[in-house]
Write an enzyme that holds these catalytic residues in place. Structure first.
Site, mmCIF file in Angstrom:
data_model
loop_
_atom_site.group_PDB
_atom_site.id
_atom_site.type_symbol
_atom_site.label_atom_id
_atom_site.label_comp_id
_atom_site.label_asym_id
_atom_site.label_seq_id
_atom_site.Cartn_x
_atom_site.Cartn_y
_atom_site.Cartn_z
ATOM 1 N N GLU A 128 25.093 -29.344 -64.842
ATOM 2 C CA GLU A 128 26.123 -28.323 -64.659
ATOM 3 C C GLU A 128 26.219 -27.513 -65.956
ATOM 4 O OE1 GLU A 128 30.936 -27.841 -63.782
ATOM 5 O OE2 GLU A 128 30.073 -29.826 -64.142
ATOM 6 N N ARG A 350 22.649 -45.004 -67.261
ATOM 7 C CA ARG A 350 22.837 -43.943 -68.240
ATOM 8 C C ARG A 350 22.746 -44.543 -69.640
ATOM 9 N NH1 ARG A 350 28.586 -41.291 -68.057
ATOM 10 N NH2 ARG A 350 27.902 -40.547 -70.086
ATOM 11 N N LYS A 360 31.532 -34.289 -71.385
ATOM 12 C CA LYS A 360 31.484 -32.893 -71.827
ATOM 13 C C LYS A 360 32.891 -32.333 -72.036
ATOM 14 C CE LYS A 360 28.499 -31.379 -68.693
ATOM 15 N NZ LYS A 360 27.634 -30.452 -67.939
#
Length: 629
Positions: A128, A350, A360
């Site tokens: 994104e 992850r 973020k």
């Protein structure tokens, strides 16, 4: 077709069916009255094109089906009449297996047994554009790239998931593309979710008309509580006509529309909370989209856009981190309900590092509040941040690929990350010298071996790698050394002046700090016998270079920051320190991004070169090596 056209075709038979179909059609026409593509025997171009088709699972599938009769005839004939060509196929397969085995030997298993790979492999990276790429994104990108381009001769798609204009910027979009290129990740196709806004709008209409979605004006807090407790929304049983009318009001951004969102009607009490009627469309009239402007007032969410566009774009294998595992059944529900082409999922763990967060939203808060210098701050876990700190791209790729696509979630220390980098930079980093300005000590050289006049000599920049080159080292009677070294000396102690030879300490000025001392050279002395190896700089015979030596600490004080933790409570109050220093004059030649080793201090990346500005100084950032100080 001419010879050069056939050559062009042989290099273009990669990618998905849409991109290769025109070439297959051209070959079909060319072979109408021919046994071979060129001449009357198996030519080099026949072999190249046959192998190109054979190695593309999508192409070979269509050829074997007989979709193109002439091409099928030629392909089968070459396969049967020229068994020697199979040796090339076998060699290519063995090379691919060797890559997988090499990765496994390096500490990671890539033998995932992905489904239906014989039908072609298309992976995607789906960031994104709401911030800069961080090391977690790097793992997703590199793994998707590995399976598309190395494990299988497939296609990697980059799709910018731009469905939330309140958080997204063109700046982030451009930075993502640049950072991927920097990492050596080259997507075959670049698209945007916004390319499909019309299609996604129609998809939502389809779901509403089929009774699989409804409009809901429940406030956010109540909706979150109801989903958590498995309670059906009071709006769940609205009629199709009512839902369509509200969706139209949402599209037009009316007062009624702004109160609502659209939710998929999956389940309200499923044990998997991701299946509890997720929101699939929201209004946003306040923020223009960075690509579509004010065209739309409603936007699809990730939960709807991801499966629909993955299927539409021909993605075969979607790799994403285990934080999305609960959403896999939801992803499948959309494929099944909308009768879309199957997309296979693979979850990988992850990358988690101690005293580091990858949200973020939280990282953006640090940037916006001025707690860091920007997204490329060397304390930030962004690709640009760790690059600015001194991480090399080969080391970054090597480290991440060694982690592999395992699902085991672990919290790693940064030590192994930076130790991988040290292996890359140590063999090639030029060696230079720095003396701290604060309280530095003057050292006078005396004795018969002391140079009568300042002179320079060429010395190797690297003790074990002559290819790195040489530097000028100045020798004179007047030197400077670090205060810490001066305080450690004893009268008549023999020391080694690095790159010169031994000296005997004769006189140390009293006081704290020590301002001066005298040494007598003893160049015949055994450098292996001395305890102290001392860095120094001559103040004569060269122009010393002013430098700033920066070092950095973790941004937070807690090993693992939980979602509910208040970031402000765990921010490290001091994360950057700087010391001023003198460096040898060779440092003035360094350029931004050069990596060097300052003798006895460590490795440094040049953040600003001597001539990059009017202040005439070098700015150096300390590169961690994986060892605790």
């Amino acid at each position: 077709m001419k010879a050069d056209e056939l050559v062009a075709v042989s290099t273009s038979l990669g990618g998905d069916f849409k991109s290769i179909e025109p070439h297959l059609i051209r070959l079909e026409k060319h072979l109408t009255l021919r046994t071979y593509l060129a001449g009357y025997t198996l030519s080099d171009i026949d072999s190249k094109i046959w192998l190109a088709i054979k190695s593309n699972r999508v192409a070979v599938s269509f050829v074997r089906k007989g979709t193109y009769p002439n091409l099928h005839r030629w392909f089968t004939y070459v396969e049967q009449a020229h068994p020697e060509i199979q040796a090339d196929v076998k060699a290519a397969d063995e090379a691919r297996k060797a890559k997988i085995q090499a990765a496994s030997r390096a500490g990671a298993s890539y033998a995932l047994a992905l489904q239906d790979t014989d039908k072609g492999v298309v992976t995607r990276f789906l960031p994104e554009p709401s911030g800069y790429l961080h090391i977690g994104h790097a793992k997703a990108a590199l793994l998707s790239d590995y399976f598309a381009h190395q494990a299988y001769k497939g296609t990697l798609r980059l799709r910018l998931d731009d469905t939330n204009p309140s958080k997204e910027k063109e700046e982030y979009q451009d930075a993502i593309i640049e950072d991927l290129a920097l990492m050596g990740v080259k997507p075959d196709v670049v698209t945007f979710t916004s390319d499909y806004f019309n299609h996604l709008y129609d998809t939502c209409l389809t779901l509403i008309k089929a009774g699989h979605a409804y409009a809901d004006d429940t406030d956010v807090e109540t909706m979150r509580d109801e989903r958590g407790r498995g309670i059906a929304s009071k709006r769940r049983e609205r009629t199709v006509e009512e839902n369509l009318a509200i969706f139209d009001a949402m599209k037009n951004g009316t007062e009624e529309g702004l109160k609502n969102c659209i939710r998929a009607k999956i389940s309200f009490d499923n044990p998997n909370k991701a299946m509890r009627d997720p929101v699939i469309y929201r209004c946003n009239i306040n923020d223009p989209h960075h690509r579509t402007g004010n065209t739309w007032k409603i936007y699809p969410t990730y939960d709807l856009a991801c499966p629909v566009v993955d299927s539409l774009e021909g993605v075969t294998h979607a790799l994403r981190s285990t934080e999305y595992t609960d959403r896999n059944p939801q992803f499948q529900w959309f494929l099944d309900t909308l009768k879309l082409r199957q997309v296979f999922m693979w979850d990988f763990a992850r990358m988690n590092f101690i005293r580091t967060f990858l949200s973020k939203r939280k990282l953006a808060k640090l940037v916006d509040n001025g707690r860091v210098w920007g997204w490329d701050d060397p304390r930030m876990p962004t690709i640009r941040g760790i690059r600015r700190r001194g991480m090399t791209i080969p080391a970054l790729r090597d480290f991440i690929l060694k982690q592999g696509p395992s699902r085991n979630v672990v919290s790693m220390d940064w030590a192994s990350f930076w130790a991988t980098n040290k292996k890359e930079i140590d063999p090639v980093a030029p060696r230079h010298t720095a003396i701290l300005k604060k309280d530095h000590c003057k050292l006078a050289i005396m004795g018969d071996e002391a140079p009568a006049e300042p002179r320079t000599e060429d010395k190797p920049l690297h003790p074990k790698n002559p290819a790195v080159g040489t530097k000028k080292v100045a020798f004179s009677k007047e030197l400077i050394i670090d205060q810490a070294d001066a305080k450690s000396f004893k009268d008549n102690e023999e020391i080694t002046l690095m790159q010169w030879g031994n000296a005997i300490v004769r006189a140390v000025a009293s006081g704290d700090p020590i301002t001066s001392l005298t040494c007598e050279l003893n160049l015949k002395g055994d450098v292996r016998a001395t305890e102290k190896k001392v860095t120094w700089l001559s103040t004569q015979g060269q122009q010393l270079v002013d430098a700033e030596l920066w070092d950095f600490d973790y941004l937070i004080t807690k090993d693992k920051l939980e979602e509910e933790d208040d970031l402000e409570q765990f921010l490290n109050p001091t994360t950057a320190t700087m010391e001023e220093a003198f460096c040898d004059e060779g440092v003035a030649k360094l350029k931004k991004d050069d990596i060097i080793q300052l003798e006895r201090r460590g490795y440094y990346r040049v953040d600003k070169g001597y001539n990059d500005g009017d202040d005439k100084k070098v700015v150096l950032f300390c590169i961690p090596t994986g060892k605790n100080k």
